[in-house]
Motif scaffolding. Structure first.
Motif, short mmCIF file in Angstrom:
data_model
loop_
_atom_site.label_atom_id
_atom_site.label_comp_id
_atom_site.label_asym_id
_atom_site.label_seq_id
_atom_site.Cartn_x
_atom_site.Cartn_y
_atom_site.Cartn_z
N ASP A 101 6.02 -0.85 7.04
CA ASP A 101 7.39 -1.63 6.84
C ASP A 101 7.62 -1.68 5.37
N GLY A 102 7.44 -0.77 4.53
CA GLY A 102 7.49 -0.58 3.08
C GLY A 102 8.57 0.40 2.59
N THR A 103 9.08 -0.14 1.57
CA THR A 103 10.43 0.64 1.01
C THR A 103 10.04 0.63 -0.66
N VAL A 104 10.17 2.04 -1.05
CA VAL A 104 9.98 2.28 -2.43
C VAL A 104 10.92 3.07 -3.05
N VAL A 105 11.75 2.59 -3.97
CA VAL A 105 12.61 3.29 -4.76
C VAL A 105 11.92 4.08 -6.00
N ILE A 106 12.34 5.37 -6.06
CA ILE A 106 11.59 6.10 -7.15
C ILE A 106 12.63 6.59 -8.27
N GLY A 107 12.54 6.36 -9.43
CA GLY A 107 13.31 6.73 -10.62
C GLY A 107 12.57 7.91 -11.37
N THR A 108 13.28 8.75 -11.86
CA THR A 108 12.63 9.71 -12.78
C THR A 108 13.53 9.83 -13.85
N ALA A 109 12.94 10.07 -15.09
CA ALA A 109 13.50 10.20 -16.20
C ALA A 109 14.21 11.69 -16.45
N THR A 110 15.33 11.91 -16.57
CA THR A 110 15.97 13.29 -16.43
C THR A 110 15.88 13.71 -17.97
N PRO A 162 9.24 12.34 -20.73
CA PRO A 162 10.33 13.21 -20.23
C PRO A 162 9.75 13.51 -18.84
N GLY A 163 10.57 13.48 -17.67
CA GLY A 163 10.04 13.62 -16.33
C GLY A 163 8.98 12.63 -15.76
N GLY A 164 8.79 11.54 -16.42
CA GLY A 164 7.98 10.36 -15.88
C GLY A 164 8.87 9.64 -14.71
N HIS A 165 8.02 8.84 -14.03
CA HIS A 165 8.64 8.23 -12.93
C HIS A 165 8.62 6.51 -13.10
N VAL A 166 9.31 5.96 -12.44
CA VAL A 166 9.24 4.63 -12.36
C VAL A 166 9.48 4.30 -10.86
N LEU A 167 8.57 3.31 -10.13
CA LEU A 167 8.44 3.10 -8.72
C LEU A 167 8.48 1.69 -8.66
N VAL A 168 9.45 0.98 -7.63
CA VAL A 168 9.46 -0.47 -7.28
C VAL A 168 9.57 -0.48 -5.95
N GLU A 169 8.99 -1.68 -5.39
CA GLU A 169 9.04 -2.07 -3.89
C GLU A 169 10.52 -2.85 -3.85
N SER A 170 10.91 -2.88 -2.88
CA SER A 170 12.10 -3.58 -2.15
C SER A 170 12.21 -3.33 -0.76
N SER A 171 13.21 -4.40 -0.33
CA SER A 171 13.26 -4.17 1.18
C SER A 171 14.27 -3.16 1.29
N GLU A 189 0.84 -1.26 0.02
CA GLU A 189 -0.12 -0.08 0.03
C GLU A 189 0.76 1.32 0.00
N PHE A 190 2.16 1.24 0.62
CA PHE A 190 3.23 2.27 0.65
C PHE A 190 3.52 2.61 -0.94
N LEU A 191 3.68 1.51 -1.70
CA LEU A 191 4.15 1.84 -3.13
C LEU A 191 2.75 2.51 -3.92
N VAL A 192 1.64 2.06 -3.45
CA VAL A 192 0.33 2.88 -3.96
C VAL A 192 0.56 4.11 -3.64
N GLN A 193 0.63 4.61 -2.28
CA GLN A 193 0.86 5.95 -1.91
C GLN A 193 1.80 6.58 -2.43
N GLN A 194 2.83 6.31 -2.73
CA GLN A 194 3.91 7.14 -3.27
C GLN A 194 3.52 7.32 -5.15
N ALA A 195 2.90 6.10 -5.57
CA ALA A 195 2.73 6.43 -6.97
C ALA A 195 1.66 7.45 -7.09
N THR A 196 0.44 7.35 -6.18
CA THR A 196 -0.88 8.19 -6.35
C THR A 196 -0.07 9.69 -6.21
N ALA A 197 0.96 10.06 -5.43
CA ALA A 197 1.53 11.40 -5.20
C ALA A 197 1.95 11.92 -6.48
N LEU A 198 2.48 11.10 -7.30
CA LEU A 198 3.12 11.44 -8.62
C LEU A 198 2.15 11.24 -9.84
#
Length: 267
Positions: free
Chosen positions: A254-263, A218-227, A84-93
């Motif tokens: 207890d969720g971890t998300v890494v967010i990448g952004t296209a530069t 351009p400026g798009g985001h990729v989000l993945v869950e990890s430990s 659900e933390f992945l969803v929260q982070q994606a929703t914000a973007l």
């Protein structure tokens, strides 16, 4: 329709049986089983299945995720609370009308929850497991989601390249050697392909990092869950693909998300 000629098992008895079998949330599970059963005989069978170790979600056919009922079939990965933390982070973007891709979509839980949170989005979801995609078709039908069976991004239409604003991926990230240490509910009843992330757990995640730039706008985001322990390696994989990257963590979930952004340098 319930058969009232034989009374349903009393709730306290169900709770006792589930608790004796090691179910931590026995009271909640007992209520769910009792409400899902269409007859006393079916309730008995459901309780026996749960005591035998079958996941509750596979017994009743759905999992609760972000306030939604997500259909899950036997063998299909059950969405976790931490996601659900992945969803929260994606929703914000994600803005209404955005083009969104959900890789390793499983049952489609992340895409469905994102659509529910944001509203109108153009959603494309992919998974390698046909059984999971059948669930995703059901869960995403109401939001007009497009589903595909195939390896990672291979089935996606070429017309999406360079246009995706948000790409989410709850890819498997359990190291191969640690799968045997997972709870039996997962390792015995969910598809191995949904759990096993290779030697260090990041084989699929690195592939997501490698393919994401070709799809992102351009400026798009990729989000993945990890430990949390894996997050620095995921950040490195993203930056190695030319993305800027940051990590977010939720102690509560207890969720971890890494967010990448296209530069801009990529275009």
């Amino acid at each position: 329709m319930l058969d009232y000629t034989v009374p349903l098992l009393p709730l306290p008895r169900i709770v006792d049986e589930l608790r004796a079998a090691g179910c931590v949330f026995a009271e909640d599970e007992a209520r769910i089983l009792r409400s899902a059963a269409r007859s006393p005989a079916e309730l008995v069978a459901m309780v026996e299945q749960r005591v035998g170790g079958l996941p509750l979600e596979h017994i009743v056919g759905w999992a609760e995720f972000c306030g939604l009922r997500i259909a899950v079939a036997p063998g299909v990965f059950v969405p976790r609370l931490r996601t659900e933390f992945l969803v929260q982070q994606a929703t914000a973007l994600t803005r209404p009308g955005a083009l969104v891709v959900d890789l390793c979509c499983g049952s489609g839980a992340v895409g469905a929850a994102l659509a529910a949170a944001v509203g109108d989005i153009e959603l494309h979801a992919v998974d390698v497991d046909p059984a999971a995609v059948r669930c995703a078709e059901q869960n995403l039908a109401a939001v007009g989601g497009n589903t595909y069976v195939g390896d990672l991004d291979e089935p996606l239409p070429a017309t999406l390249r360079g246009r995706v604003e948000v790409l989410v991926a709850n890819a498997p990230y359990v190291p191969t050697g640690a799968v045997a240490l997972m709870p039996p509910e997962a390792r015995l009843h969910e598809a191995r392909v949904a759990l096993d992330g290779g030697d260090d757990g990041l084989r699929i995640v690195r592939r997501v990092a490698a393919v994401a730039p070709r799809w992102l706008a351009p400026g798009g985001h990729v989000l993945v869950e990890s430990s949390a322990a894996q997050a620095p390696e995921v950040v490195a994989a993203f930056t190695g693909s030319g993305l800027s990257a940051r990590m977010a963590h939720s102690p509560e979930l207890d969720g971890t998300v890494v967010i990448g952004t296209a530069t801009a340098a990529q275009y």
